[in-house]
Design an enzyme around this catalytic site. Structure first.
Site, mmCIF file in Angstrom:
data_model
loop_
_atom_site.group_PDB
_atom_site.id
_atom_site.type_symbol
_atom_site.label_atom_id
_atom_site.label_comp_id
_atom_site.label_asym_id
_atom_site.label_seq_id
_atom_site.Cartn_x
_atom_site.Cartn_y
_atom_site.Cartn_z
ATOM 1 N N CYS A 46 0.831 -1.200 0.000
ATOM 2 C CA CYS A 46 0.000 0.000 0.000
ATOM 3 C C CYS A 46 0.873 1.261 0.000
ATOM 4 O O CYS A 46 1.447 1.606 -1.026
ATOM 5 C CB CYS A 46 -0.970 -0.032 1.180
ATOM 6 S SG CYS A 46 -2.326 1.155 1.050
ATOM 7 N N HIS A 91 -3.306 -5.608 1.329
ATOM 8 C CA HIS A 91 -2.528 -5.834 2.545
ATOM 9 C C HIS A 91 -2.428 -7.316 2.898
ATOM 10 O O HIS A 91 -3.260 -7.830 3.670
ATOM 11 C CB HIS A 91 -3.169 -5.089 3.712
ATOM 12 C CG HIS A 91 -2.994 -3.608 3.683
ATOM 13 N ND1 HIS A 91 -2.077 -2.958 4.467
ATOM 14 C CD2 HIS A 91 -3.622 -2.651 2.956
ATOM 15 C CE1 HIS A 91 -2.152 -1.645 4.237
ATOM 16 N NE2 HIS A 91 -3.080 -1.438 3.320
ATOM 17 N N GLU A 141 -0.543 -8.727 4.985
ATOM 18 C CA GLU A 141 -0.294 -8.918 6.417
ATOM 19 C C GLU A 141 -1.601 -9.047 7.206
ATOM 20 O O GLU A 141 -1.595 -9.523 8.342
ATOM 21 C CB GLU A 141 0.564 -7.778 6.975
ATOM 22 C CG GLU A 141 -0.135 -6.461 7.219
ATOM 23 C CD GLU A 141 -0.294 -5.586 5.996
ATOM 24 O OE1 GLU A 141 -0.570 -4.380 6.152
ATOM 25 O OE2 GLU A 141 -0.143 -6.099 4.850
#
Length: 235
Positions: free
Chosen positions: A87, A196, A198
């Site tokens: 991002c 994302h 994660e």
């Protein structure tokens, strides 16, 4: 060997702790790095996390791309170190010219937050080799300036060279040209994407799946791919 993956914190970083947690879940040691340092602390890979570095002033990622540590990141990338930009980190990579093109405000002018389907276009990078080309995955997305742009000449070149790592599937959430959600450099060690990964590494905290709510872990192979790539080089 213990693989050490650095996560850089910039003023305004939002997802640095999440990235550190994902690294730990994947089986590596996360190492906190500071944007003002000129030392990567001997890490084996680097993650530039999401957030709003420097308040997104000027252009998202533009000021962070000039931070002292980015000199070390660029040098390390040139030597083949795996670098992942997520991002805001993707925005830094294009601003630092480690990846081509640019990122602008979403075409609908609104912040978007959704669990986003992606198609894996390149499964031969340090961060994607545990996927298969054409695989569809679901990764959380949240951005206001995620529209990928480049000249027609640049777009044709990156398409021809296989540098598109991911495309948006089902819906294009921000107007990115040719549905581009992520890129790789020619060496395959630098990867950037707007969604994302994660946030999709731990059951109970990821996207919903047909198996159960919040059970999606499609982001985990990003991190295990890098760990395996590093271990292979070290062997």
């Amino acid at each position: 060997m213990t693989v050490r993956i650095g996560v850089v914190t910039f003023p305004g970083s939002l997802d640095d702790r999440d990235a550190q947690r994902a690294v730990r879940i994947a089986g590596a040691e996360p190492v906190a790095l500071w944007h003002g340092a000129h030392d990567l602390d001997g890490v084996d890979a680097v993650i530039l996390p999401g957030g709003f570095s420097y308040g997104d002033y000027l252009r998202s990622g533009a000021i962070a791309a000039l931070s002292p540590i980015m000199t070390e990141v660029k040098d390390a990338a040139a030597k083949g170190m795996p670098i992942l930009g997520i991002c805001n980190g993707f925005q830094m990579l294009v601003e630092a010219h480690l990846l081509p093109g640019g990122l602008i405000r979403n075409d609908h002018q609104h912040f978007v937050r959704r669990d986003q389907k992606l198609t894996v276009e390149n499964a031969d990078t340090a961060w994607t080799h545990e996927f298969t080309r054409g695989q569809e995955i679901v990764i959380p997305l949240k951005n206001a300036e995620g529209g990928y742009i480049a000249s027609d000449e640049t777009l044709d070149r990156i398409e021809g060279e296989g540098l598109v790592a991911f495309r948006y599937a089902g819906v294009n959430p921000n107007g990115s040209l040719r549905d581009i959600a992520g890129l790789t450099n020619p060496g395959g060690n630098v990867v950037g994407l707007m969604p994302h990964p994660e946030h999709a590494t731990e059951p109970g905290f990821g996207p919903d799946t047909s198996a159960a709510m919040r059970s999606g872990v499609d982001g985990l192979p990003f991190f295990t791919s890098a760990i395996a790539a590093i271990a292979r080089v070290a062997a």
